[in-house]
Scaffold this active site. Sequence first.
Site, PDB file in Angstrom:
ATOM      1  N   ASP A  80       0.797  -1.471   0.069  1.00 52.43           N
ATOM      2  CA  ASP A  80      -0.349  -0.071   0.015  1.00 52.43           C
ATOM      3  C   ASP A  80       0.540   1.604   0.127  1.00 52.43           C
ATOM      4  OD1 ASP A  80      -2.104  -2.359   0.260  1.00 52.43           O
ATOM      5  OD2 ASP A  80      -2.103  -1.757   2.752  1.00 52.43           O
TER       6      ASP A  80
ATOM      7  N   GLU B 178     -10.325   0.270  -4.119  1.00 58.11           N
ATOM      8  CA  GLU B 178     -10.114   0.464  -2.729  1.00 58.11           C
ATOM      9  C   GLU B 178      -8.811   0.740  -3.349  1.00 58.11           C
ATOM     10  OE1 GLU B 178      -9.523  -2.821  -0.126  1.00 58.11           O
ATOM     11  OE2 GLU B 178      -7.615  -3.722  -1.223  1.00 58.11           O
TER      12      GLU B 178
END
Length: 484
Positions: free
Chosen positions: A52, A208
């Site tokens: 991420d 996401e």
Amino acid sequence: MNVQRSRTTKLRVFFMLLFVGVCTLAGMFFSQSMPASAASSGNPILPGNQADPSVRIFEGKYWIYPSGFDNNRFHAWSSTDLSNWTDEGVVLDVGPQVSWADTRAWAPDMIYRNGKYYFYFAADVQVGVAVCDSPKGPCTDSGAPLVAAGLGGAESIDPTVFVDDDGQAYLYSGGSAGGGRMSIFKLNADMVSVNGNQIIQTPTNFTEGTWLSKRNGTYYLSYSNGCYCNDTYNVQYSTGSSPLGPWSYQGTILASNDVYKGPGHHAFLQYPGTDDWYIVYHRYENNDFSQRKVAIDRVNFNAQGQIQPIVMTSSGVDTRPLGQSSVSLTRNVYQSLQTTTPGYSNAFIRHANGDGYTAVVDNNSDTLLKQDATFKVVDGLADASCYSFESRNYPGNYLRHANSRLHNSPRDGSALFDQDATFCAQAGLSGTGVSFKSYNYPDHYIRHYNAEVWIATNGGPEAFDTSTSFMQDASWNIAAPWAP
């Protein structure tokens, strides 16, 4: 028979040695005649289980902020060249430093504004923000979630922030547990509170990991699709004419192949002053789905502005340092810095009462004005490959930036002053003259606006205007000094 075998053995040895010699000579020839490949980052670029990533440029370095897999502690990683990365330590420890959450520290982002750094993060499925003194902290949590869990039915994870040309900042978040809905919030100028209501504006196939970029007036909203846990994970994108959408779906740009699986949750990086783009993302390697690895590769656009399918590599990207000058100036001589903006090209940078301005200077100007518009070009105080500008009539004073304005200030001996007073020269952004980028904020350039001189970026609170006028106002001629 023994004699024959001996002769045969000798012949075999002779031809083997001859073959080795030819190969050696050929290798020497080709190694000398073929150009050496450029040093590259290699992939992955960070060690261990990292995911991420957000990527930014601050203080003359690249910075990556991954999820907090170190017992919910977020780390900052820095590099000066995209190849060699240093763990700068813990930015924020969610357990003891955040009163409203303890676990699930995921997917952060960092933004610089108002002389501070703002660290946005997800923890316990809520979005928080901490205020920091530097890109590596220390950071202090605001004391409450910025976006509460499940607000508006959307999952409160994966925050990222985009600051538009007019200075308005936007926060994006969302995930699959919230029905695949994406939230947008306008942020107040304090960067720690929202302005108005939540906006649900979800692009096609969104799961996401949102990232917003702007190129040639078009907003590129890229995001992850599929499950982070397997090879269905991928990156898709949509475009819009506004940071709030609506979004026009464009397709998939990063997906699994035979070697690398589940690439996603990415960030885009634009090299300052160019149209060169990179993507930093995580992926699974060698069919090992227990750890994610952070990688970097190039992003290319076609003539229509569409992002081309991204090729995942093991080599990564070429080493690319920040803060180096690509244009050489004569050092230790007095010069004046002249604007190139059409209709205003008879103006020069000058200092008055400690601040940087532009003013018309000509042969009839008084001596003080001519001296104020003259600077000695010297080695950069923080990096000798770049430049600093010493005042002609106040030796020991240098042009430096503070809170985005350019000032004429006495050198105080601090590292921060030296960085603020160092500028790297490159070909003029408008196609003429020279542009000077800040050493410690290399996406910012010296530019004039309403007779004031700033460091500014063409995308943020100091952008002021259009790309064309920014590039003109950030390009300068090196002129003969008014006060030799």
